[in-house]
Design an enzyme around this catalytic site. Structure first.
Site, mmCIF file in Angstrom:
data_model
loop_
_atom_site.group_PDB
_atom_site.id
_atom_site.type_symbol
_atom_site.label_atom_id
_atom_site.label_comp_id
_atom_site.label_asym_id
_atom_site.label_seq_id
_atom_site.Cartn_x
_atom_site.Cartn_y
_atom_site.Cartn_z
ATOM 1 N N HIS A 113 145.988 95.350 -35.740
ATOM 2 C CA HIS A 113 146.568 95.047 -34.428
ATOM 3 C C HIS A 113 148.098 94.919 -34.475
ATOM 4 O O HIS A 113 148.739 94.792 -33.445
ATOM 5 C CB HIS A 113 145.936 93.741 -33.905
ATOM 6 N N ASP A 160 141.863 98.167 -35.804
ATOM 7 C CA ASP A 160 142.306 97.039 -34.971
ATOM 8 C C ASP A 160 141.086 96.233 -34.531
ATOM 9 O O ASP A 160 140.250 96.721 -33.776
ATOM 10 C CB ASP A 160 143.060 97.604 -33.757
ATOM 11 N N SER A 211 149.996 94.352 -26.880
ATOM 12 C CA SER A 211 148.771 93.554 -26.811
ATOM 13 C C SER A 211 148.572 92.999 -25.393
ATOM 14 O O SER A 211 148.430 93.777 -24.461
ATOM 15 C CB SER A 211 148.860 92.469 -27.895
#
Ligand code: MLT
Length: 200
Positions: A183, A152, A102
């Site tokens: 995610h 996501d 991320s």
């Protein structure tokens, strides 16, 4: 930068640069590095930016909207830190593979967007395009593995596709692994990353 360095058992292996997601720490990805290759050096870094107490690698103006000035500054800070760490811990500066999730994957991508030889490659879990409208360095010989989720909400599929296209047009070898997830970082995408790395 606050970090952990664990020396690996096999000096011919790359050094893994671990870069956590928003709100994480340098401890988060240690088990994942062990799953991918437990013989490699590990340099795990904590992001220097705090968003309401949550560590990050650069500031953002809103969800998915990055503070470009800070991104550029923090990317250089991390790049310079890698130079210092390689000297201090005596590992090969030219053999660093980032493993980022991320926000950590985003700064790893940003290292590649701004510096030709900052990373040898990257395993980027759920990254976005860090910056648009710039010319990338020649990334010939760099290997990138991207994992993404078709559902996501933070990284729409178009971000993954654009990032792949941008890195490929700069010469990088890019593989994308899709899952029908959101995610979250899944065990299967880590297993896929391990398999991919074994072929490089
Ligand atoms: C970012 O800000 O880097 C991305 O939106 C991912 C995240 O939430 O960390």
């Amino acid at each position: 930068m606050k970090h952990i360095f664990n020396k690996g058992k096999d000096a011919s292996k790359p050094t893994f640069l671990l870069l956590h997601g928003t709100g994480g720490t340098e401890l988060d990805l240690l088990p994942i590095a062990g799953q991918i290759d437990d013989q490699a050096n590990v340099l795990s870094v904590r992001g220097n930016v705090s968003e309401n107490g949550m560590p990050r690698f650069f500031k953002r103006l809103a969800e998915g909207v990055f503070d470009e000035e800070d991104l550029i500054f923090r990317t250089k800070e991390l790049h310079d830190f890698l130079d210092e760490a390689a000297e201090k811990y005596e590992f090969d500066r030219n053999n660093i593979i980032a493993i980022g999730y991320s926000n950590g994957a985003n700064i790893a991508a940003s290292l590649m967007f701004h510096y030709q030889d900052s990373l040898k490659g990257g395993i980027l879990h759920h990254p976005m395009v860090p910056r648009r409208g710039i010319e990338l360095p020649d990334l010939t010989g760099k290997n990138v593995f991207i994992t993404a989720g078709t559902n996501d909400p933070i990284c729409p599929a178009s971000e993954t596709e654009d990032l792949q296209a941008l890195l490929q047009s700069a010469g990088a070898d890019v593989t994308v692994h899709w899952e029908q997830n959101g995610h979250q970082l899944t065990f299967t995408e880590v297993a896929a990353a391990k398999e991919w790395l074994a072929t490089k």
